[in-house]
Scaffold this motif. Structure first.
Motif, PDB file in Angstrom:
ATOM      1  N   GLY A  23      13.054  13.016  25.792  1.00  0.00           N
ATOM      2  CA  GLY A  23      14.338  13.578  26.222  1.00  0.00           C
ATOM      3  C   GLY A  23      14.221  15.058  26.557  1.00  0.00           C
ATOM      4  O   GLY A  23      14.787  15.536  27.541  1.00  0.00           O
ATOM      5  N   HIS A  71      17.444   6.957  18.232  1.00  0.00           N
ATOM      6  CA  HIS A  71      18.703   6.425  17.710  1.00  0.00           C
ATOM      7  C   HIS A  71      18.375   5.295  16.730  1.00  0.00           C
ATOM      8  O   HIS A  71      17.337   4.631  16.845  1.00  0.00           O
ATOM      9  CB  HIS A  71      19.561   5.871  18.850  1.00  0.00           C
ATOM     10  CG  HIS A  71      20.122   6.930  19.735  1.00  0.00           C
ATOM     11  ND1 HIS A  71      21.213   7.688  19.373  1.00  0.00           N
ATOM     12  CD2 HIS A  71      19.745   7.374  20.951  1.00  0.00           C
ATOM     13  CE1 HIS A  71      21.493   8.539  20.342  1.00  0.00           C
ATOM     14  NE2 HIS A  71      20.605   8.378  21.309  1.00  0.00           N
ATOM     15  N   VAL A 110      18.173  11.688  19.809  1.00  0.00           N
ATOM     16  CA  VAL A 110      18.201  11.843  21.268  1.00  0.00           C
ATOM     17  C   VAL A 110      17.188  10.872  21.861  1.00  0.00           C
ATOM     18  O   VAL A 110      16.022  10.874  21.461  1.00  0.00           O
ATOM     19  CB  VAL A 110      17.850  13.292  21.677  1.00  0.00           C
ATOM     20  CG1 VAL A 110      17.787  13.426  23.184  1.00  0.00           C
ATOM     21  CG2 VAL A 110      18.849  14.284  21.086  1.00  0.00           C
ATOM     22  N   SER A 111      17.633  10.059  22.801  1.00  0.00           N
ATOM     23  CA  SER A 111      16.711   9.091  23.415  1.00  0.00           C
ATOM     24  C   SER A 111      15.989   9.725  24.607  1.00  0.00           C
ATOM     25  O   SER A 111      16.321  10.829  25.044  1.00  0.00           O
ATOM     26  CB  SER A 111      17.480   7.847  23.880  1.00  0.00           C
ATOM     27  OG  SER A 111      18.211   8.137  25.055  1.00  0.00           O
ATOM     28  N   SER A 113      16.188   9.052  27.619  1.00  0.00           N
ATOM     29  CA  SER A 113      17.015   9.179  28.825  1.00  0.00           C
ATOM     30  C   SER A 113      18.135  10.202  28.666  1.00  0.00           C
ATOM     31  O   SER A 113      18.998  10.300  29.528  1.00  0.00           O
ATOM     32  CB  SER A 113      17.612   7.814  29.190  1.00  0.00           C
ATOM     33  OG  SER A 113      18.479   7.379  28.159  1.00  0.00           O
ATOM     34  N   GLU A 114      18.134  10.934  27.561  1.00  0.00           N
ATOM     35  CA  GLU A 114      19.229  11.857  27.289  1.00  0.00           C
ATOM     36  C   GLU A 114      18.787  13.327  27.366  1.00  0.00           C
ATOM     37  O   GLU A 114      18.957  14.089  26.420  1.00  0.00           O
ATOM     38  CB  GLU A 114      19.831  11.557  25.911  1.00  0.00           C
ATOM     39  CG  GLU A 114      20.456  10.182  25.823  1.00  0.00           C
ATOM     40  CD  GLU A 114      20.992   9.842  24.454  1.00  0.00           C
ATOM     41  OE1 GLU A 114      22.062   9.209  24.397  1.00  0.00           O
ATOM     42  OE2 GLU A 114      20.343  10.186  23.448  1.00  0.00           O
ATOM     43  N   LYS A 117      21.708  15.635  26.895  1.00  0.00           N
ATOM     44  CA  LYS A 117      22.118  15.691  25.483  1.00  0.00           C
ATOM     45  C   LYS A 117      21.162  16.606  24.704  1.00  0.00           C
ATOM     46  O   LYS A 117      21.592  17.373  23.854  1.00  0.00           O
ATOM     47  CB  LYS A 117      22.132  14.296  24.862  1.00  0.00           C
ATOM     48  CG  LYS A 117      22.554  14.312  23.393  1.00  0.00           C
ATOM     49  CD  LYS A 117      22.584  12.926  22.790  1.00  0.00           C
ATOM     50  CE  LYS A 117      22.965  13.013  21.312  1.00  0.00           C
ATOM     51  NZ  LYS A 117      22.957  11.682  20.681  1.00  0.00           N
ATOM     52  N   TRP A 118      19.881  16.536  25.014  1.00  0.00           N
ATOM     53  CA  TRP A 118      18.911  17.410  24.345  1.00  0.00           C
ATOM     54  C   TRP A 118      19.280  18.873  24.556  1.00  0.00           C
ATOM     55  O   TRP A 118      19.290  19.665  23.615  1.00  0.00           O
ATOM     56  CB  TRP A 118      17.495  17.129  24.843  1.00  0.00           C
ATOM     57  CG  TRP A 118      16.514  18.133  24.319  1.00  0.00           C
ATOM     58  CD1 TRP A 118      15.955  19.167  25.002  1.00  0.00           C
ATOM     59  CD2 TRP A 118      16.032  18.231  22.982  1.00  0.00           C
ATOM     60  NE1 TRP A 118      15.143  19.906  24.169  1.00  0.00           N
ATOM     61  CE2 TRP A 118      15.174  19.356  22.931  1.00  0.00           C
ATOM     62  CE3 TRP A 118      16.231  17.488  21.823  1.00  0.00           C
ATOM     63  CZ2 TRP A 118      14.513  19.741  21.754  1.00  0.00           C
ATOM     64  CZ3 TRP A 118      15.582  17.871  20.653  1.00  0.00           C
ATOM     65  CH2 TRP A 118      14.736  18.985  20.633  1.00  0.00           C
TER      66      TRP A 118
END
Length: 142
Positions: A23, A71, A110-111, A113-114, A117-118
């Motif tokens: 991420g 997650h 945090v995945s 693909s995020e 978000k990171w």
């Protein structure tokens, strides 16, 4: 303390290889801007993070520590993030008993693909630590 005083926090990020590191890499690839006040240590799984690593970071001058993993239900090692979350919960209680605000330690998920978000997580952690000011352990070490 306000961030206007020139305080530049030292924040250690301990993040899992499979989700949060990917991420963070995505955030970098997308050129998403976030504060540069964090230094990353990549581990294979947050379940590998020993609470002593975090205590050592504070003793060595970190103002805050961010632990970030997959997650719940997405851990490549099945339950490493559950173990890490449990350890961080208990470690926060220890930090509080030592007079260190528990907000100096944060665990997030945090995945890969995020990336956005990171960036938000890092910005929020940096702002939280700037508001808290330098670690009280630094003052004791002087």
């Amino acid at each position: 303390m306000a961030e206007d005083n020139g305080f530049k926090p030292k924040i250690l990020g301990i993040i899992c290889n499979w989700c949060s590191y990917a991420g963070a890499d995505l955030a970098g690839s997308a050129r998403t801007q976030y504060p540069p006040d964090i230094r990353i240590v990549r581990v294979m799984c947050t379940g590998r993070v020993d609470p002593l690593f975090i205590m050592k970071a504070f003793v060595d001058g970190a103002d805050g520590v961010l632990v970030s993993g997959c997650h719940f239900g997405d851990c490549h090692y099945l339950e490493g993030n559950y173990k890490a979350a449990k350890r961080m919960f208990h470690l926060k209680r220890v930090l509080n008993s030592l007079g260190i605000e528990d907000k100096r330690l944060r665990m997030t998920f945090v995945s890969a693909s995020e990336g956005a978000k990171w960036a938000k997580v890092v910005e929020d952690v940096v702002n939280t630590i700037k508001a808290a000011g330098p670690s009280p352990i630094k003052e004791l070490a002087k």
